[in-house]
Design an enzyme around this catalytic site. Sequence first.
Site, PDB file in Angstrom:
ATOM      1  N   GLU A 233      45.552  28.994 -25.893  1.00 50.71           N
ATOM      2  CA  GLU A 233      45.556  28.449 -27.247  1.00 50.71           C
ATOM      3  C   GLU A 233      44.361  28.875 -28.096  1.00 50.71           C
ATOM      4  O   GLU A 233      43.593  28.031 -28.598  1.00 50.71           O
ATOM      5  CB  GLU A 233      45.647  26.922 -27.191  1.00 50.71           C
ATOM      6  CG  GLU A 233      46.955  26.421 -26.608  1.00 50.71           C
ATOM      7  CD  GLU A 233      47.156  24.919 -26.746  1.00 50.71           C
ATOM      8  OE1 GLU A 233      46.222  24.219 -27.213  1.00 50.71           O
ATOM      9  OE2 GLU A 233      48.252  24.436 -26.393  1.00 50.71           O
ATOM     10  N   GLU A 335      53.556  25.089 -22.099  1.00 51.25           N
ATOM     11  CA  GLU A 335      53.235  23.670 -22.266  1.00 51.25           C
ATOM     12  C   GLU A 335      54.283  23.036 -23.170  1.00 51.25           C
ATOM     13  O   GLU A 335      54.677  23.614 -24.180  1.00 51.25           O
ATOM     14  CB  GLU A 335      51.844  23.474 -22.886  1.00 51.25           C
ATOM     15  CG  GLU A 335      50.685  23.924 -22.016  1.00 51.25           C
ATOM     16  CD  GLU A 335      49.323  23.589 -22.628  1.00 51.25           C
ATOM     17  OE1 GLU A 335      49.274  22.694 -23.514  1.00 51.25           O
ATOM     18  OE2 GLU A 335      48.335  24.226 -22.232  1.00 51.25           O
TER      19      GLU A 335
END
Length: 416
Positions: A233, A335
């Site tokens: 991320e 995720e």
Amino acid sequence: MLRISFLLAILAAVTQAWLPQDRNLFGNETQDAVSQTVVADIGRRAQNWLPARGKIRGVNLGAFLIIEPWMANAEWSSMGCGGTNSEFDCVMRLGQAEADRRFQAHWASWITENDIAAMSNYGINTIRIPVGYWIMESIVYRDSEHFPRGGLPYLERVCNWASNYGFYIIIDLHGAPGAQVPQQPFTGQFAPSAGFYQGYQYDRAYKFLEFMTNLIHTNNAYRNVGMLEVVNEPEGGHPNLVSEFYPNAYNRIRQREQALGVTSNNYVHVQFMSRNWGAGDPKAGIPGGATAVAFDNHRYLKWDPSVPVSQTGYISTSCRDNVASDNQLPLIVGEWSLSVKTEVEHNAEFQEGNNANYGFYRKWWAAQVIAYEKQWGWVFWSWKAQLNDFRWSYKEAVEKGVIPKNVDEAFGMGVC
């Protein structure tokens, strides 16, 4: 019944490196199989596998080697870290020696072999392990960086257990040097700004990736690690992430493998966050001719403002979801969760403690599984949490009957 033609088309375009089916991790998969019996190899158990057909069906080991206080508050407080924002802050409070002792006790108990066995029984075939760069202790600046020491043996232990159970393993650089995003405990620190995007920090990340690559290929405990994610991320707005870090990260991993004499069929897949993540187009930076590359997209509808906030809205959004709309393939949704928008999560329509809503969450789980298995598969966030909320805990959701142990049931519910 889920078909495998799409997966086969993807695999035909990927050269070299190994995938779960190359080592028969998920069983002798055939298109029309109902179940398969896996003959136990050395270091593996004999067991019946559901017909995963090569799809990644996984859980993240959240709050294990990087603790996020929001999801493990009781553990955090019991360690003496209550009121601090990150591992960095807690180590400063406790002092290095005491912090090492308390964090090692956490690592020893948060994920046990019983957890790995339960995952196997719940239809999981993959684990993704978030790791901070500080697990390679030689690259930590001891005069200014404060992280717990001694984590590596616990990573090795969990990888060995997971390998014994036939899991596919993804390791990702979850906490990068300098922090890749500000004020996020998943980076290991609550940094005021993202300090990762500069040459000397990239150099430390390359050393970490080389270090992990070496372990994967030389330490038998890591034998089922087939994928290494170069950074989790990353923040947008840093062009040199794509132009500098991505190509060098890929090259350093491959150069380490070549120096070890690793043949291309045993290369790890090098994983990047996809263009849809919003931090740049990794394909623009990956060297031409790169092989064994994979992509990651995280899909939390909780924070998607375009989703109609209703049970029907969440399910219909997932049913028509195209997580690879950027054509960054092959892709894993690394995720996701069952959590809805914060302001409505305790409303009667969505309340986790209301048994009447279990049917909705079961259908929404199925809709997301169907969407993500149009690609390589998925990894749920997380295996467990201390929230008394199954929307963030795969273990708790299965125990409450929200998620079935037979993952294939998602395709027989008629949800989409």
